[in-house]
Design a protein around this motif. Structure first.
Motif, PDB file in Angstrom:
ATOM      1  N   LYS A 104       0.877  -1.176   0.000  1.00  0.00           N
ATOM      2  CA  LYS A 104       0.000   0.000   0.000  1.00  0.00           C
ATOM      3  C   LYS A 104       0.910   1.220   0.000  1.00  0.00           C
ATOM      4  O   LYS A 104       1.886   1.277   0.752  1.00  0.00           O
ATOM      5  CB  LYS A 104      -0.884  -0.022   1.254  1.00  0.00           C
ATOM      6  N   GLU A 105       0.611   2.206  -0.846  1.00  0.00           N
ATOM      7  CA  GLU A 105       1.433   3.416  -0.934  1.00  0.00           C
ATOM      8  C   GLU A 105       0.767   4.566  -0.181  1.00  0.00           C
ATOM      9  O   GLU A 105      -0.462   4.689  -0.198  1.00  0.00           O
ATOM     10  CB  GLU A 105       1.637   3.817  -2.397  1.00  0.00           C
ATOM     11  N   PHE A 106       1.597   5.382   0.475  1.00  0.00           N
ATOM     12  CA  PHE A 106       1.107   6.514   1.252  1.00  0.00           C
ATOM     13  C   PHE A 106       1.909   7.770   0.952  1.00  0.00           C
ATOM     14  O   PHE A 106       3.113   7.702   0.700  1.00  0.00           O
ATOM     15  CB  PHE A 106       1.224   6.240   2.767  1.00  0.00           C
ATOM     16  N   GLU A 107       1.237   8.887   1.030  1.00  0.00           N
ATOM     17  CA  GLU A 107       1.871  10.199   1.011  1.00  0.00           C
ATOM     18  C   GLU A 107       2.046  10.616   2.467  1.00  0.00           C
ATOM     19  O   GLU A 107       1.112  10.466   3.271  1.00  0.00           O
ATOM     20  CB  GLU A 107       0.965  11.196   0.286  1.00  0.00           C
TER      21      GLU A 107
ATOM     22  N   ARG B 294       1.782  13.123   5.085  1.00  0.00           N
ATOM     23  CA  ARG B 294       1.064  14.384   5.225  1.00  0.00           C
ATOM     24  C   ARG B 294       1.623  15.195   6.388  1.00  0.00           C
ATOM     25  O   ARG B 294       2.343  14.678   7.236  1.00  0.00           O
ATOM     26  CB  ARG B 294      -0.430  14.100   5.478  1.00  0.00           C
TER      27      ARG B 294
ATOM     28  N   PHE C  35      -0.432   3.852   9.240  1.00  0.00           N
ATOM     29  CA  PHE C  35      -0.157   3.325   7.900  1.00  0.00           C
ATOM     30  C   PHE C  35      -0.269   1.797   7.893  1.00  0.00           C
ATOM     31  O   PHE C  35      -0.801   1.204   6.948  1.00  0.00           O
ATOM     32  CB  PHE C  35       1.232   3.741   7.418  1.00  0.00           C
TER      33      PHE C  35
ATOM     34  N   LYS D 139       8.032  12.670  -0.540  1.00  0.00           N
ATOM     35  CA  LYS D 139       8.087  11.499  -1.418  1.00  0.00           C
ATOM     36  C   LYS D 139       7.177  10.424  -0.835  1.00  0.00           C
ATOM     37  O   LYS D 139       7.075  10.287   0.384  1.00  0.00           O
ATOM     38  CB  LYS D 139       9.511  10.939  -1.507  1.00  0.00           C
ATOM     39  N   PRO D 140       6.541   9.627  -1.699  1.00  0.00           N
ATOM     40  CA  PRO D 140       5.665   8.568  -1.187  1.00  0.00           C
ATOM     41  C   PRO D 140       6.455   7.448  -0.514  1.00  0.00           C
ATOM     42  O   PRO D 140       7.645   7.268  -0.772  1.00  0.00           O
ATOM     43  CB  PRO D 140       4.964   8.049  -2.446  1.00  0.00           C
ATOM     44  N   VAL D 141       5.774   6.729   0.361  1.00  0.00           N
ATOM     45  CA  VAL D 141       6.346   5.542   0.996  1.00  0.00           C
ATOM     46  C   VAL D 141       5.413   4.367   0.725  1.00  0.00           C
ATOM     47  O   VAL D 141       4.218   4.550   0.491  1.00  0.00           O
ATOM     48  CB  VAL D 141       6.551   5.724   2.527  1.00  0.00           C
ATOM     49  N   LYS D 142       5.978   3.159   0.736  1.00  0.00           N
ATOM     50  CA  LYS D 142       5.185   1.943   0.567  1.00  0.00           C
ATOM     51  C   LYS D 142       5.295   1.112   1.825  1.00  0.00           C
ATOM     52  O   LYS D 142       6.371   1.014   2.423  1.00  0.00           O
ATOM     53  CB  LYS D 142       5.687   1.128  -0.618  1.00  0.00           C
TER      54      LYS D 142
ATOM     55  N   ASP E  39      11.120   3.522   1.199  1.00  0.00           N
ATOM     56  CA  ASP E  39      11.086   4.886   0.677  1.00  0.00           C
ATOM     57  C   ASP E  39      10.894   4.847  -0.838  1.00  0.00           C
ATOM     58  O   ASP E  39      10.773   3.767  -1.445  1.00  0.00           O
ATOM     59  CB  ASP E  39      12.335   5.674   1.090  1.00  0.00           C
ATOM     60  N   HIS E  40      10.884   6.033  -1.476  1.00  0.00           N
ATOM     61  CA  HIS E  40      10.621   6.122  -2.914  1.00  0.00           C
ATOM     62  C   HIS E  40      11.709   5.446  -3.753  1.00  0.00           C
ATOM     63  O   HIS E  40      11.488   5.150  -4.925  1.00  0.00           O
ATOM     64  CB  HIS E  40      10.439   7.578  -3.331  1.00  0.00           C
TER      65      HIS E  40
END
Length: 160
Positions: free
Chosen positions: A4-7, A9, A27, A70-73, A96-97
C-alpha cells in the motif's frame, strides 16, 4: 506480498519533522484493512458475524528517518495463523521512494466477538479466504503460547 502506498502528510510529522511513530501505526493499520478487504473482510461482513480485529502488539524497528515530499510503501506479509483463525500475525516493511527499507514491524492480533467480548475463531468463509492467500516463507501455525512470547508477566499477575 501486498503493498500500500502513502503520502506523508503534515499531520504525519512529529516535532522532529520526520514521520511520527503514530503515523507508522496508522499506515500499518490502513494496509492491513486494505488487505483484509481484498479477502472479503469489511465493515459489513464483520458486522454480519459480529467480529472485529484486536491488536496484541506491534513491535516497530526504525532504521532510518522518513520525511514528507516522497511517497512511501508499506508491505504486508502473512506470517502466521492459528488453526481456527483466532490468532494471526503479520509483518510490515516500510520502503522509501527508492525502495530502501527504513522500518519493520512484527504484529500479532486476534478476532473478538463484539457481543461476548471474548476471543473467537473465524467463521469458515473467512478461514477459506485465508487458505488461498500467499504466506511468508517463515509462516507458522500459531498457538496460544505464541501470543505470550513477548510478555513478561509480573509475579503477582496470573494469565488465564
Amino acid at each position: 506480498m501486498f503493498f500500500k502506498e502513502f503520502e506523508i502528510r503534515w499531520s504525519d510529522i512529529d516535532a522532529n519533522r520526520h514521520l511520527a511513530n503514530s503515523a507508522y501505526i496508522n499506515f500499518m493499520s490502513h494496509t492491513r484493512m486494505a488487505y483484509l478487504g481484498l479477502l472479503g473482510f469489511n465493515q459489513n461482513s464483520m458486522a454480519a458475524h459480529n467480529i472485529g480485529p484486536v491488536v496484541f502488539y506491534e513491535h516497530v524497528y526504525y532504521f532510518k528517518e522518513a520525511f514528507p515530499g516522497k511517497p512511501v510503501k508499506v508491505s504486508l506479509e502473512f506470517v502466521g495463523m492459528s488453526e481456527n483463525g483466532m490468532f494471526f500475525e503479520f509483518r510490515h516493511n516500510f520502503f522509501d521512494h527508492n525502495g530502501k527499507n527504513f522500518a519493520r514491524c512484527e504484529m500479532m492480533g486476534a478476532w473478538i466477538d463484539l457481543k461476548e467480548r471474548k476471543l473467537i475463531g473465524l467463521p469458515d468463509e473467512f478461514l477459506k479466504a485465508f487458505e488461498s492467500t500467499e504466506k511468508s516463507n517463515d509462516f507458522k501455525i500459531l498457538t496460544k503460547a505464541d501470543t505470550r512470547k513477548h510478555v513478561q508477566v509480573p509475579k503477582d499477575l496470573e494469565l488465564a
